[in-house]
Motif scaffolding. Structure first.
Motif: not given
Ligand SMILES: [Fe+2]
Ligand SMILES: [Fe+2]
Length: 697
Positions: A440-450
């Motif tokens: 999803s774009p909302e996930f992929r656009s996050a600077r930090y992915r945890v």
């Protein structure tokens, strides 16, 4: 003690707002239905509630764009519970919704002022009520003060201290997020949380990677575990004080432990009052079969199903579904789906206390896996947990590798080895959901992915083995004339398939079984095979894990930007498995204490069980600033972990500097400050703009 066996717990309907439809209908059905099993919780005797009081300080959950929820617990139902927030003319109030926590229990093992003197010799219900109110009209990045107030039926008023709350962060807002796990009443938590408060003040969020307490239905483990006998063992000079201490969850993470135990040198930290918490389900969130006080004939003796016994007695859900078919006419003659669901849970495992205690975002299966965009951070919580069973192979053990020898022909008392509570393989609903989230774009656009995943899918810790494969049954059976042969049974991943294969291949040979064994094929690790490639595709930088009670940082050999971090050395450690630079095994470590298990002639395949110094092919990373094991634990050589009963660790994801900062506390010296010993930059990971395709092998 005085117990009224006819007492019926007061149930206050919970708002439908955060209840899955099934659970709501289930609760209503249970109110109307007769008891499902003779030992159903509603029939348990109830212990006295004690004088009215708040059982904890309020804590924050489920922030929205302009709101956040506040939750607290009392030992009384009360006549009014409210949240008060804001200042001066902007002060507002909101009434709380109240419900009774179900299956909050105590027994003879409980250590608490509430149970002291009761002489408990059976499992009883402890009355606990949960209150939840919503603060609204909030603005991102602006904290406002709040407190809660509960009024009991006797007119007494119970007011919390004042804390601060805020809604979801704004984009770009610098955040300080505590990473921790495995509280489990471990000695080092009050010290670590106190240092969190001293160093960071009000942190923004807690990411908790599972294992909140040992027994989630034992109320005192959450609220007030304390035993005056701990005072009788003050500890030796230079060693940690009161070494028998097992501090409760909320007092540790809310800074109130000295209210229970004034002589203990650490009060804990006021963390949860100011921070929202996101958490994953660990093995300790899933207690097993619910049959309180039952006499269980097993293992050439009789065991009483107390809280600990039930906690350690899960069976796979597919087994309960299979068994239900043979008893449904008697346990559910009306064919009520809610009754069926409750029977299956009671005869396998569930995470119901986790659902009741917290308020997390909702995934497709409630709160058991979900995700949230939290400011510049995207956090995914997975349920990849599996039951923990002993490594030992003895006739009297139901462990990872065998069943009780006496029950080899009685599947009703099998443990089925270390089985996964929930599927996460590539054919599973959880995996399909994860694929969608990561694309999803909302996930992929996050600077930090945890990602939060309780189990030590990588690392040096004891519990990082065996591999996260579905186990394979190896059945040694009498083939006639004293000849023992071995039949390999691979159960498919899906429930109908498992039931069909079990009925076709295992049940017909029960009377021939000599021994039931389990093997965990190293090449079939579900995390490595299915999940990790997906995370690399999506540029995940941090998998926050737990379960081994160590500080261990490793990197994926496939993507140097993918870090695995466990940061829960907190007063007990299950050890780390490492060969030192001089060629000797660190402190003679052997995974799981399994000495001899894989010796010559063993019927298990030793190749399936990683070597002492092999964290599943991952790359151990060395602390960058200091080595606490050398500083405080007598290590001659540096080691890439912290695994000591005398050192507590915690970590903070600081989005302002784009790094995870890790700290250690010397439990032998309460006056000493914490030291920062490691700093892990979360580097930008390449994220393809396309959605991830089929999972790579
Ligand atoms: Fe744990
Ligand atoms: Fe665990």
């Amino acid at each position: 003690m005085t117990i009224d066996p006819t007492a019926v717990p007061l149930r206050v309907p919970r708002p439908a707002l955060r209840l899955p439809l099934l659970a709501t209908s289930l609760a209503l059905a249970l109110l109307a239905a007769p008891p499902l099993v003779p030992q159903a919780a509603a029939q348990l005797a109830e212990m006295p509630a004690g004088a009215p009081r708040l059982l904890n300080q309020p804590f924050l959950q489920l922030p929205g764009a302009d709101s956040v929820r506040v939750v607290w617990h009392t030992n009384f139902p009360g006549v009014r519970h409210e949240l008060i927030w804001g200042e001066g003319r902007n002060r507002q109030r909101a009434a709380a919704s109240t419900e009774r926590m179900q299956r909050m229990l105590e027994d003879g093992s409980s250590r608490s002022p509430a149970t002291a003197g009761l002489g408990l010799n059976q499992v009883v219900e402890r009355p606990v009520w949960r209150h939840e109110a919503v603060a609204t009209g909030l603005v991102a990045d602006r904290r406002v003060p709040y407190r809660v107030r509960s009024i009991a039926a006797d007119g007494s008023v119970h007011i919390s201290e004042e804390f601060s709350l805020q809604p979801l962060p704004r984009p770009g807002q610098p955040l300080k997020i505590l990473l921790t796990s495995d509280q489990q009443n471990r000695y080092g938590f009050p010290a670590a949380m106190q240092k969190v408060q001293e160093l960071f003040g009000s942190i923004d969020a807690v990411f908790f990677a599972g294992d909140y307490v040992d027994n989630p239905r034992q109320a005192s483990e959450w609220f007030d575990r304390f035993d005056p006998a701990w005072l009788n063992v003050p500890g030796n000079p230079g060693a940690r004080p009161f070494p028998n201490t097992r501090p409760a969850f909320f007092p540790s993470l809310q800074g109130t432990y000295q209210d229970l135990f004034p002589q203990f040198p650490w009060r804990g930290g006021a963390v949860l009052q100011h921070a929202v918490k996101y958490g994953a389900i660990g093995n300790h969130e899933q207690p097993g079969r619910h049959r309180p006080n039952a006499q269980v004939a097993v293992n050439n003796g009789t065991s009483v199903a107390n809280i600990s016994y039930m906690d350690n007695d899960p069976q796979p859900r597919w087994v309960a579904e299979m068994r239900y078919e043979s008893v449904k006419d008697s346990v559910n003659p009306a064919g009520d789906p809610a009754v069926r669901e409750q029977w299956i849970r009671d005869n396998s495992h569930d995470w119901e206390t986790f659902r009741q205690m917290w308020a997390h975002p909702q995934g497709p299966e409630g709160e058991q896996y979900y995700w949230q965009r939290y400011g510049d951070v995207a956090v995914v919580a997975l349920n990849v947990s599996r039951v923990w069973r002993t490594w030992t192979v003895r006739e009297q053990d139901r462990g990872k590798f065998t069943e009780f020898f006496s029950e080899n022909r009685n599947p009703a008392e099998w443990g089925f080895g270390d089985f996964h509570f929930e599927r996460f393989d590539r054919q599973s609903p959880q995996f399909a959901w994860l694929q969608g989230v990561l694309a999803s774009p909302e996930f992929r656009s996050a600077r930090y992915r945890v990602v939060l995943a309780h189990h030590s899918v990588a690392g040096l810790g004891d519990n990082a083995a065996p591999a996260h494969a579905d186990n394979v049954m190896l059945i040694d059976f009498n083939a006639g004339d004293g000849i023992v042969q071995t039949k390999t049974v691979r159960l498919p991943a899906d429930t109908p398939g498992r039931i069909a294969v079990f009925k076709a291949e295992v049940e017909p040979m029960l009377n021939q079984i000599v021994r039931v064994r389990y093997e965990y094929p190293l090449g079939e690790d579900i995390w490595k095979r299915d999940v990790e490639p997906l995370l690399i595709d999506a540029g995940v930088q941090l998998v926050h894990i737990g379960h081994s009670h160590v500080y261990s940082h490793v990197r994926s050999p496939l993507a140097p930007t993918l870090n695995y971090l466990e940061t829960s050395s907190a007063g007990n450690s299950f050890g780390a498995f490492w060969t030192q630079a001089d060629g000797t095994a660190w402190r003679n470590a052997r995974r799981g204490g399994n000495t001899g298990l894989f010796a010559a002639g063993s019927p298990w395949n030793v190749a399936n069980y990683p070597r002492t110094d092999d964290p599943h092919g991952r790359l151990p990373q060395w602390p960058t600033l200091a080595n606490p094991m050398q500083l405080w634990d007598g290590e001659a050589l540096p080691v890439p972990f912290v695994a000591s009963n005398d050192i507590s660790t915690f970590s903070v994801l600081d989005t302002g500097i784009g790094a995870v900062r890790s700290f250690a506390v010397n439990l032998r010296n309460p006056a000493a400050p914490a030291i920062e010993f490691d700093r892990i930059p979360l580097l930008p990971a390449p994220v393809p703009t396309r959605a991830p395709g089929p999972t790579r092998r």
